[in-house]
Design a protein around this motif. Structure first.
Motif, mmCIF file in Angstrom:
data_model
loop_
_atom_site.group_PDB
_atom_site.id
_atom_site.type_symbol
_atom_site.label_atom_id
_atom_site.label_comp_id
_atom_site.label_asym_id
_atom_site.label_seq_id
_atom_site.Cartn_x
_atom_site.Cartn_y
_atom_site.Cartn_z
ATOM 1 N N TRP A 1 0.853 -1.301 0.011
ATOM 2 C CA TRP A 1 0.000 0.091 -0.054
ATOM 3 C C TRP A 1 0.678 1.268 -0.037
ATOM 4 O O TRP A 1 0.653 2.115 -0.858
ATOM 5 C CB TRP A 1 -0.843 0.103 1.268
ATOM 6 C CG TRP A 1 -1.798 0.961 1.335
ATOM 7 C CD1 TRP A 1 -1.755 2.332 1.753
ATOM 8 C CD2 TRP A 1 -3.254 1.146 0.650
ATOM 9 N NE1 TRP A 1 -2.796 3.130 1.733
ATOM 10 C CE2 TRP A 1 -3.681 2.222 1.024
ATOM 11 C CE3 TRP A 1 -3.933 0.024 0.124
ATOM 12 C CZ2 TRP A 1 -5.146 2.781 0.534
ATOM 13 C CZ3 TRP A 1 -5.418 0.534 -0.541
ATOM 14 C CH2 TRP A 1 -5.941 1.701 -0.207
ATOM 15 N N GLU A 2 1.938 1.169 0.727
ATOM 16 C CA GLU A 2 2.684 2.534 0.969
ATOM 17 C C GLU A 2 3.631 2.607 -0.453
ATOM 18 O O GLU A 2 3.790 3.907 -0.682
ATOM 19 C CB GLU A 2 3.801 2.403 2.219
ATOM 20 C CG GLU A 2 2.925 2.278 3.511
ATOM 21 C CD GLU A 2 2.212 3.785 3.640
ATOM 22 O OE1 GLU A 2 2.670 4.558 3.310
ATOM 23 O OE2 GLU A 2 1.214 3.466 4.267
ATOM 24 N N ARG B 1 3.459 5.955 -2.739
ATOM 25 C CA ARG B 1 4.524 6.969 -3.277
ATOM 26 C C ARG B 1 4.613 6.956 -4.668
ATOM 27 O O ARG B 1 5.391 7.714 -5.128
ATOM 28 C CB ARG B 1 5.851 6.513 -2.489
ATOM 29 C CG ARG B 1 6.381 5.075 -2.704
ATOM 30 C CD ARG B 1 7.528 4.992 -1.618
ATOM 31 N NE ARG B 1 7.128 4.657 -0.414
ATOM 32 C CZ ARG B 1 7.685 4.031 0.567
ATOM 33 N NH1 ARG B 1 8.669 3.257 0.171
ATOM 34 N NH2 ARG B 1 7.086 4.193 1.742
ATOM 35 N N LEU B 2 4.110 5.860 -5.082
ATOM 36 C CA LEU B 2 4.123 5.712 -6.862
ATOM 37 C C LEU B 2 2.916 6.511 -7.671
ATOM 38 O O LEU B 2 2.821 6.340 -8.753
ATOM 39 C CB LEU B 2 4.507 4.351 -7.333
ATOM 40 C CG LEU B 2 5.949 3.635 -6.868
ATOM 41 C CD1 LEU B 2 5.934 2.502 -7.379
ATOM 42 C CD2 LEU B 2 6.967 4.404 -7.163
ATOM 43 N N GLY B 3 1.964 6.720 -6.964
ATOM 44 C CA GLY B 3 0.935 7.713 -7.467
ATOM 45 C C GLY B 3 -0.136 6.609 -7.709
ATOM 46 O O GLY B 3 -1.180 7.343 -8.437
ATOM 47 N N VAL B 4 -0.242 5.418 -7.489
ATOM 48 C CA VAL B 4 -1.384 4.569 -7.907
ATOM 49 C C VAL B 4 -2.523 4.914 -7.175
ATOM 50 O O VAL B 4 -3.604 4.599 -7.918
ATOM 51 C CB VAL B 4 -0.791 3.138 -7.612
ATOM 52 C CG1 VAL B 4 -1.791 1.913 -7.924
ATOM 53 C CG2 VAL B 4 0.531 2.671 -8.407
ATOM 54 N N PRO C 1 -7.823 12.831 -0.874
ATOM 55 C CA PRO C 1 -8.120 12.040 0.360
ATOM 56 C C PRO C 1 -7.526 10.664 0.462
ATOM 57 O O PRO C 1 -7.543 9.904 -0.645
ATOM 58 C CB PRO C 1 -9.567 11.997 0.531
ATOM 59 C CG PRO C 1 -10.324 12.897 -0.450
ATOM 60 C CD PRO C 1 -9.035 13.134 -1.457
ATOM 61 N N HIS C 2 -6.984 10.393 1.729
ATOM 62 C CA HIS C 2 -6.347 8.864 1.832
ATOM 63 C C HIS C 2 -5.141 8.750 0.941
ATOM 64 O O HIS C 2 -4.736 7.503 0.933
ATOM 65 C CB HIS C 2 -7.435 7.826 1.498
ATOM 66 C CG HIS C 2 -8.800 8.162 2.471
ATOM 67 N ND1 HIS C 2 -8.904 7.859 3.595
ATOM 68 C CD2 HIS C 2 -10.064 8.380 1.809
ATOM 69 C CE1 HIS C 2 -10.139 8.351 3.795
ATOM 70 N NE2 HIS C 2 -10.818 8.577 2.825
ATOM 71 N N VAL C 3 -4.667 9.722 0.457
ATOM 72 C CA VAL C 3 -3.278 9.689 -0.180
ATOM 73 C C VAL C 3 -2.361 10.503 0.736
ATOM 74 O O VAL C 3 -2.337 11.537 1.081
ATOM 75 C CB VAL C 3 -3.506 10.354 -1.400
ATOM 76 C CG1 VAL C 3 -1.974 10.285 -2.294
ATOM 77 C CG2 VAL C 3 -4.417 9.470 -2.535
ATOM 78 N N GLY C 4 -1.088 9.794 0.932
ATOM 79 C CA GLY C 4 -0.035 10.114 1.747
ATOM 80 C C GLY C 4 1.013 11.117 0.899
ATOM 81 O O GLY C 4 1.238 12.332 1.432
#
Length: 166
Positions: A24-25, A29-32, A39-42
């Motif tokens: 998931w992480e 970080r790869l934009g998937v 929302p819910h994107v780090g």
């Protein structure tokens, strides 16, 4: 035998939890998972992740941060995938435990101890070490390969000793 039976579901649960957390992480970080700020994107992309890595590893020379961020991402992707499918599970879990511990230490140095505790990074590391210590991994490729190896050895034994199979 009873001890092994008791570890089947916890082993699977640990594998799914650890493997999916890493993947998931990496996907984030790869934009998937979507663009930065959604929302819910780090992180949402690689540059935002590298900026975060610079904060986490602020005590290291800035020139090594992109390489370490890349190595960490590759490690997380490989360990996550291997743990999830159950291939080389023990080795991947040990690597995951070490990687998680290094990340937790870096967070503690840069942000204070509450950061890795609050984000359960030490817990991820400990769970990985626990996974590595389990006697077997049910519903895994490792288990399938182990059974095939045992069956092959049994077949060789039977052939050598003239034992008929039914």
């Amino acid at each position: 035998m009873q001890l092994t039976q008791n570890f089947k579901l916890p082993s699977l649960y640990l594998r799914v939890a650890i493997g999916s957390a890493y993947l998931w992480e990496v996907a984030d970080r790869l934009g998937v998972l979507g663009a930065h700020g959604r929302p819910h994107v780090g992180w949402g992309d690689w540059p935002h992740f590298v900026d975060y890595a610079r904060q986490v590893m602020s005590f290291l020379p800035a020139s090594v941060i992109p390489a370490l961020a890349t190595l960490a991402t590759i490690g997380e992707a490989v360990f996550g995938f291997l743990i999830l499918i159950g291939l080389f599970t023990r080795q991947a879990a040990i690597g995951s435990g070490i990687l998680g511990f290094c990340f937790a230490l870096a967070m503690a140095i840069s942000f204070g101890i509450e950061s890795p505790l609050g984000y359960s990074v030490f817990t991820l590391s400990a769970a990985s070490i626990l996974l590595a210590s389990l006697p077997s991994y049910a519903w895994s490729i490792d288990s399938l390969l182990s059974h095939q190896k045992i069956n092959k050895q049994l077949s060789i034994y039977q052939d050598k000793n003239g034992v008929e199979t039914v």
